[in-house]
Design an enzyme around this catalytic site. Structure first.
Site, short mmCIF file in Angstrom:
data_model
loop_
_atom_site.label_atom_id
_atom_site.label_comp_id
_atom_site.label_asym_id
_atom_site.label_seq_id
_atom_site.Cartn_x
_atom_site.Cartn_y
_atom_site.Cartn_z
N TYR B 133 0.80 -1.22 0.00
CA TYR B 133 0.00 0.00 0.00
C TYR B 133 0.84 1.27 0.00
O TYR B 133 0.34 2.34 -0.33
CB TYR B 133 -1.01 -0.01 1.15
CG TYR B 133 -2.23 -0.81 0.78
CD1 TYR B 133 -2.44 -2.07 1.34
CD2 TYR B 133 -3.13 -0.34 -0.16
CE1 TYR B 133 -3.53 -2.82 0.97
CE2 TYR B 133 -4.23 -1.09 -0.53
CZ TYR B 133 -4.43 -2.34 0.04
OH TYR B 133 -5.51 -3.09 -0.35
N GLU B 231 -8.40 -26.43 7.44
CA GLU B 231 -8.12 -25.72 6.18
C GLU B 231 -8.95 -24.45 6.05
O GLU B 231 -8.45 -23.42 5.67
CB GLU B 231 -8.41 -26.65 5.00
CG GLU B 231 -8.15 -26.01 3.62
CD GLU B 231 -8.77 -26.79 2.47
OE1 GLU B 231 -9.20 -27.94 2.69
OE2 GLU B 231 -8.83 -26.24 1.37
N ASP B 275 -10.43 -30.44 3.07
CA ASP B 275 -11.45 -30.99 2.16
C ASP B 275 -10.85 -32.17 1.42
O ASP B 275 -9.63 -32.24 1.19
CB ASP B 275 -11.87 -29.93 1.12
CG ASP B 275 -12.70 -28.82 1.74
OD1 ASP B 275 -12.75 -27.72 1.14
OD2 ASP B 275 -13.31 -29.05 2.82
#
Lengths: 463, 394
Positions: B133, B231, B275
């Site tokens: 930034y 996760e 997953d």
């Protein structure tokens, strides 16, 4: 007289087309001798055009003579049989190229002319001729009032370009501009790289058809940017001039300016080309250069105090326009000659009849040529903005460092006394090494490379 | 004191821990001597790079930076105790200052050098986000900054933490864990001193945002039996909602970061809950063995003892997860799966390999959330407790 010389060249070229020589090593010589004679009340200008070398082999001079006689009567109604030239002049010519293939002499009486201006026009015309007929060595000699002007036009670097309809043209791509001092030896391309554009069919206006011009007429552009800077991909370039040269189907230059080309800049989209503007050069330049010259308007320099080696390199563009014509009912030499005359005479009308398509085609060719230049501008901008960050970051580290050895090493390396001088020195060095980055290319012409064994440069002697 | 049920719950985990402690060279966290690079050495390495640039320009040569190639498997070797690590003498890419295509990257690298130089010199810290930034026009994206910081870390052969550049933390941690942050703040992941997750304002159990300055964390105290890497944030919050940490106490659940630190300090089993898809498996592999891109820092990042708890492809069949909760593999999934199967570390994980081959055969994937199709609380009340009780990890 220029018109007559043009006609003779046209004849020679049409004869030469019948036995086309494709090899660049073919030696052909063309001699144009002019001399004045002052009689009791009248001045005459004599002209002899001779061709020697490997021209139209297989055609016997005896068979050609009747054709030449007819043509002389039809082409040069005002011309008189000319006294023969000095045999010594011809000897010197044949010594170079072998036996004469063609010799045509004619005279114009009561010719009021400005010798200097005529000489310049003929020289310019022959020079233009040479640009697209690089295989032919042209020798011009003009004697008047105990003065002799002599010019030998031999092309140093030639390039064959293949046009549509299996036609070839041999272009003079020599670039005589001197490289900047910062360029190392053998790192400068002395030639150019012609780019062939697309063939554009031209419709013949009815008015011209009524005069007897039929068949298929087309025009094909070839662009040549000089000097070649392909080996310096980061160098900023600036196009300064565009020169337009038009050649008839016999590859003889179309002499004189045309209104169409004078008005062309107004119809081109300069913004699309990345140009500020295009202006026609003065009429006087047209006369001497046998071609239309446009001057490119330049934007003011962002940094007037910029070092000369970092200024954009100036380039000029030569735009060849080759007219092509075919008519199955035109097979005799006299027909071909007449057709050429018609095309040249009505070229203005033909171009105006095809204004939109011709302008569009030229816009495309110029855009393609200038694409590289515009790409360089973007690259330059990328390099420049990154250089600012690189330099400011490096200088900041040096300035912030408390390591005396490191700071001293940096200053000594650049041979400066303080970080202020270091900043300036690094800035200049980085700009120079990035702008002048050299990337050798096989297709470029280094100092050692020549396409033709003859190495003589164009010479000019005034006695 | 732990009751008989609780002892039974953790019996397999305790066995695993004993096995891990036998196999792994244990160095107590408080005695661990990390090879720290001094700040002076970092400054000196950066100065050497700058001197190289100045020297090139003094010779009228365009400066060139040699960037270690972090994406080629040819530069990587596998060590089962460490994971993927970078070979010495690996190939590098030249970043030229005289090429329009690479000069921007050259400038970005120099800028990062300057930022790091100033941070280290002033002993201050900045996140990668801060760096981006402050120079959005130069870098263009956060991803560019992240990549170049890793490149610089590799070039200087110094871990990112030594460069005083921190990751922008988005990680959460909950469970039986207390520690002190560098500034002395005491963090208790069990009780109230927590940051609520912005994704779930109704959070009933506390979760703590993991500090970016992991190096500064000290005095880690925990009686947790295991750590579970989760996760996805959504799954993490589901576990919190279901009060998982209390039900399987003592334990720690974490979404990202700090895993290596916890292993070094606690030496307790680390389980991964991802997953049942190629992406989740890859995330897990990165935790366990590292990545090609970060192989230069494998010693500090990887946890080779990570075990795959779930969701296993074989679980989908065994539990008869409803078909409408299953998703066919995409072409991209299949390609990634094939790539994973060629990884050098799989030869030492035949069970993982078998699971992946099963996924390849069935061409099916599923999210952890698919277990909710069996029952809403299946994950927390049945699946995970049974897995942990009966050693259902590989």
């Amino acid at each position: 007289m220029l018109r007559e010389i043009q006609e003779v060249l046209r004849l020679i070229m049409l004869l030469g087309e019948q036995k086309q020589q494709h090899s660049l090593k073919t030696r052909r010589g063309l001699l144009v001798l002019l001399w004045t004679e002052t009689g009791a009340s009248v001045q005459s200008l004599n002209c002899t055009v001779a061709a020697a070398g490997r021209w139209s082999t297989g055609i016997k001079m005896e068979a050609l003579q009747p054709v030449l006689t007819d043509l002389k009567e039809s082409m040069f109604p005002c011309a008189w049989p000319s006294p023969q030239p000095d045999p010594e002049e011809l000897c010197a010519f044949t010594d170079l190229y072998g036996s004469l293939r063609l010799l045509l002499s004619f005279q114009k009486k009561d010719e009021r002319f400005n010798s200097t201006e005529l000489c310049a026009r003929i020289e310019a015309f022959l020079h233009t001729f040479s640009l697209a007929n690089a295989k032919i060595n042209v020798h011009l000699k003009f004697k008047w009032n105990q003065q002799t002007f002599q010019r030998d036009l031999r092309v140093k670097i030639k390039r064959t370009v293949a046009l549509a309809n299996q036609l070839s043209r041999f272009l003079d791509v020599t670039c005589s501009s001197q490289p900047p001092e910062c360029v190392k030896k053998d790192c400068w391309c002395q030639g150019g790289h012609p780019v062939v554009g697309g063939l554009l069919p031209l419709s013949i206006p009815p008015k011209v058809m009524d005069q007897g011009l039929f068949g298929e007429l087309s025009i094909q552009p070839v662009t040549l940017l000089r000097p070649c800077l392909l080996q310096y991909p980061n160098l900023a370039t600036q196009l300064t001039h565009i020169k337009v040269l038009v050649f008839g189907p016999s590859n003889v230059p179309v002499a004189g300016p045309s209104t169409f080309f004078q008005n062309l800049p107004a119809h081109l989209d300069c913004q699309e080309l990345g140009l500020h503007g295009l202006h026609c050069s003065s009429f006087k330049d047209h006369v001497h250069n046998s071609g239309m010259v446009y001057t490119v308007e330049q934007e003011p320099s962002k940094d007037p105090e910029q070092e000369s080696s970092l200024l954009p390199m100036q380039q000029s563009l030569r735009l060849y326009l080759f007219l092509q014509h075919s008519d199955p009912f035109n097979c005799h030499l006299s027909d071909l000659m007449a057709t050429e005359v018609l095309i040249e005479h009505y070229l203005e009308d033909i171009l105006n009849n095809n204004r939109q398509s011709v302008t569009k085609a030229l816009q495309t060719e110029l855009k393609n040529t200038l694409k590289a230049s515009n790409h360089r501008k973007r690259s330059q901008e990328e390099l420049r903005s990154a250089a600012d960050v690189i330099l400011s970051s490096s200088i900041s580290v040096v300035s912030c460092s408390s390591d005396v050895d490191f700071r001293t090493a940096c200053l000594n390396s650049m041979k400066v006394r303080d970080t202020h001088e270091l900043s300036a020195s690094l800035h200049e060095s980085l700009r120079r090494v990035t702008s002048w980055k050299f990337t050798p290319r096989d297709r470029c012409y280094s100092a050692q490379m020549e396409e033709h064994p003859e190495s003589d440069d164009a010479t000019q002697r005034e006695i | 004191m732990m009751g008989p049920c609780e002892a039974e719950l953790f019996s397999e985990i305790d066995k695993l821990r004993a096995e891990l402690l036998n196999n792994v060279e244990v160095v107590p966290g408080c005695q661990r001597v990390e090879e720290e690079i001094t700040y002076r050495e970092i400054l000196s390495r950066i100065e050497n790079v700058i001197l190289g640039i100045v020297t090139s320009l003094s010779k009228d040569e365009a400066p060139v930076l040699a960037l270690p190639n972090r994406s080629s498997w040819a530069n990587i070797s596998f060590d089962s105790a460490i994971g993927l690590q970078r070979n010495s003498g690996s190939s590098s890419t030249s970043i030229r200052s005289d090429s329009p295509s690479s000069v921007r990257k050259f400038a970005q690298i120099l800028k990062i050098f300057l930022v790091i130089y100033k941070l280290v010199q002033s002993n201050s810290y900045a996140t990668k986000r801060d760096i981006y930034y402050n120079n959005t026009q130069l870098f263009g994206s956060q991803q560019t900054v992240d990549s170049i910081v890793d490149d610089v870390s590799c070039m200087l052969k110094a871990p990112r933490r030594s460069l005083h550049v921190m990751a922008t933390s988005k990680g959460l941690i909950a469970g039986d864990l207390c520690y002190l942050e560098e500034d002395g703040t005491r963090i208790d992941c069990r009780s109230g001193s927590a940051v609520r997750s912005t994704n779930n304002p109704k959070l009933t159990a506390p979760a703590v945002a993991v500090s970016s300055n992991i190096v500064g964390i000290r005095n880690i105290v925990s009686s947790a039996k295991f750590v579970m890497i989760v996760e996805k944030d959504a799954t993490f919050q589901r576990l919190l909602d279901d009060d998982f940490c209390a039900k399987l106490s003592p334990c720690i659940i974490i979404t990202v970061l700090m895993v290596r630190k916890l292993w070094d300090t606690l030496h307790i089993p680390i389980f991964a809950l991802v997953d049942a898809d190629p992406h989740g498996i890859e995330i897990m592999c990165i935790y366990k063995y590292g990545s090609v891109a970060m192989s230069f820092e494998a010693h500090n990042l990887t946890v080779p003892s990570v075990m795959w708890l779930g969701l296993l492809p074989s679980d989908l069949q065994r539990l008869r997860v409803p078909e409408d909760a299953l998703i066919p593999l995409t072409k991209r999934d299949e390609n990634k799966l094939s790539s994973l199967l060629t990884r050098p570390y799989l030869t030492s994980q035949p069970d993982w390999q078998k699971e992946m081959e099963l996924m390849q055969q069935t061409k099916i994937k599923a999210e952890i959330q698919s277990l909710a199709a069996i029952a809403p609380d299946f994950l927390t009340n049945i699946y995970l407790p049974n897995k942990l009780r009966y050693g259902g990890w590989i």
